[in-house]
Design a protein around this motif. Structure first.
Motif, mmCIF file in Angstrom:
data_model
loop_
_atom_site.group_PDB
_atom_site.id
_atom_site.type_symbol
_atom_site.label_atom_id
_atom_site.label_comp_id
_atom_site.label_asym_id
_atom_site.label_seq_id
_atom_site.Cartn_x
_atom_site.Cartn_y
_atom_site.Cartn_z
ATOM 1 N N SER A 86 0.834 -1.192 0.000
ATOM 2 C CA SER A 86 0.000 0.000 0.000
ATOM 3 C C SER A 86 0.874 1.248 0.000
ATOM 4 O O SER A 86 1.983 1.261 0.551
ATOM 5 C CB SER A 86 -0.917 0.006 1.222
ATOM 6 O OG SER A 86 -0.145 -0.062 2.409
ATOM 7 N N ALA A 87 0.382 2.316 -0.625
ATOM 8 C CA ALA A 87 1.122 3.574 -0.682
ATOM 9 C C ALA A 87 1.141 4.226 0.697
ATOM 10 O O ALA A 87 0.193 4.094 1.473
ATOM 11 C CB ALA A 87 0.479 4.514 -1.697
ATOM 12 N N LEU B 10 -4.517 6.542 4.082
ATOM 13 C CA LEU B 10 -4.886 6.549 5.499
ATOM 14 C C LEU B 10 -5.779 5.353 5.810
ATOM 15 O O LEU B 10 -6.151 4.576 4.928
ATOM 16 C CB LEU B 10 -5.598 7.851 5.849
ATOM 17 C CG LEU B 10 -4.773 9.133 5.615
ATOM 18 C CD1 LEU B 10 -5.670 10.364 5.703
ATOM 19 C CD2 LEU B 10 -3.642 9.225 6.623
ATOM 20 N N ALA B 11 -6.104 5.207 7.089
ATOM 21 C CA ALA B 11 -6.981 4.110 7.496
ATOM 22 C C ALA B 11 -8.382 4.332 6.922
ATOM 23 O O ALA B 11 -8.884 5.464 6.918
ATOM 24 C CB ALA B 11 -7.044 4.024 9.016
ATOM 25 N N ALA C 298 -13.542 3.945 1.805
ATOM 26 C CA ALA C 298 -13.084 2.568 1.955
ATOM 27 C C ALA C 298 -11.632 2.399 1.522
ATOM 28 O O ALA C 298 -10.953 1.468 1.966
ATOM 29 C CB ALA C 298 -13.979 1.628 1.145
ATOM 30 N N ALA C 299 -11.127 3.286 0.656
ATOM 31 C CA ALA C 299 -9.738 3.203 0.193
ATOM 32 C C ALA C 299 -8.786 4.032 1.049
ATOM 33 O O ALA C 299 -7.594 4.097 0.753
ATOM 34 C CB ALA C 299 -9.643 3.652 -1.261
ATOM 35 N N GLY C 300 -9.301 4.691 2.103
ATOM 36 C CA GLY C 300 -8.438 5.503 2.958
ATOM 37 C C GLY C 300 -8.128 6.875 2.386
ATOM 38 O O GLY C 300 -7.100 7.460 2.740
ATOM 39 N N ALA C 301 -9.003 7.415 1.540
ATOM 40 C CA ALA C 301 -8.783 8.717 0.911
ATOM 41 C C ALA C 301 -9.870 9.694 1.331
ATOM 42 O O ALA C 301 -10.956 9.295 1.758
ATOM 43 C CB ALA C 301 -8.745 8.587 -0.611
#
Length: 209
Positions: free
Chosen positions: A51-52, A75-76, A99-102
């Motif tokens: 993950s980035a 992010l989480a 859901a993707a942490g953005a």
């Protein structure tokens, strides 16, 4: 040899031809594996997706009182974060990641912000905060810029400001104004009066002679 004996021998011959060899009906014992052959295991190794790292980006240009767009990633997922504008800490808002942490926060640069270099900090509860790269905040149009900034305000008419009009210069370098016209009219009137006086004096002198 009697008939009974012949029949008995024939029956024994038939029974012997139908009998199976000893051990033919039993299954062959399974062959035990040789321990020296070892154990063969096939393993497939694929490339693992990493993950980035968390990142925060500010979309410019940024002007005091103007729109400010902050985007975060890595992010989480589905977590709330507080977004601050620094150097003087000012809370811009609270966001919740997808859901993707953005996330994306669209807000306004506070009017009290001092023009100059700033950055955005995303506070991670119980973790390491995420800080954006430094960026410049420009003063609002018409306001003085902080030294070191790159103001874009200016004039396109050679530096003239304001909405008034100016007199058009004449070839001689003088401007045509109302005061000049009045002065010329006064001089012309004085010349006419002087001519009349001279004519009167000349007439009196001729009559006297």
């Amino acid at each position: 040899m009697t008939t009974t004996t012949r029949r008995l021998l024939a029956a024994l011959a038939i029974a012997g031809s139908l009998a199976l060899p000893a051990g033919a009906a039993s299954a062959a014992p399974a062959e035990a594996p040789d321990p020296s052959d070892g154990v063969r295991v096939s393993v497939e190794i694929g490339e693992r997706e990493t993950s980035a790292p968390p990142a925060v980006v500010v979309v410019g240009p940024v002007v005091v009182g103007g729109e400010l767009v902050v985007r975060g990633s890595g992010l989480a997922p589905r977590t709330s974060y507080a977004v601050w504008l620094e150097s003087d800490p000012v809370l811009l808002g609270t966001v919740t990641t997808d859901a993707a942490g953005a996330f994306e926060l669209v807000t306004t640069v506070p009017l009290a912000t001092v023009p100059g270099e700033h950055h955005v900090r995303v506070v991670v509860p119980g973790g390491t905060d995420v800080v954006s790269a430094p960026f410049l905040v420009l003063a609002a149009p018409g306001e003085p810029q902080e030294p070191g900034t790159d103001p874009t305000a200016g004039t396109s008419d050679g530096g003239a400001t304001g909405g008034g009009t100016t007199a058009s210069p004449r070839p001689g370098g003088l401007a045509t104004t109302g005061t000049g016209l009045v002065a010329a009219a006064v001089l012309a009137g004085l010349a006419v009066a002087a001519g009349a006086v001279l004519r009167r004096r000349a007439g009196r002198a001729g009559a006297a002679s």
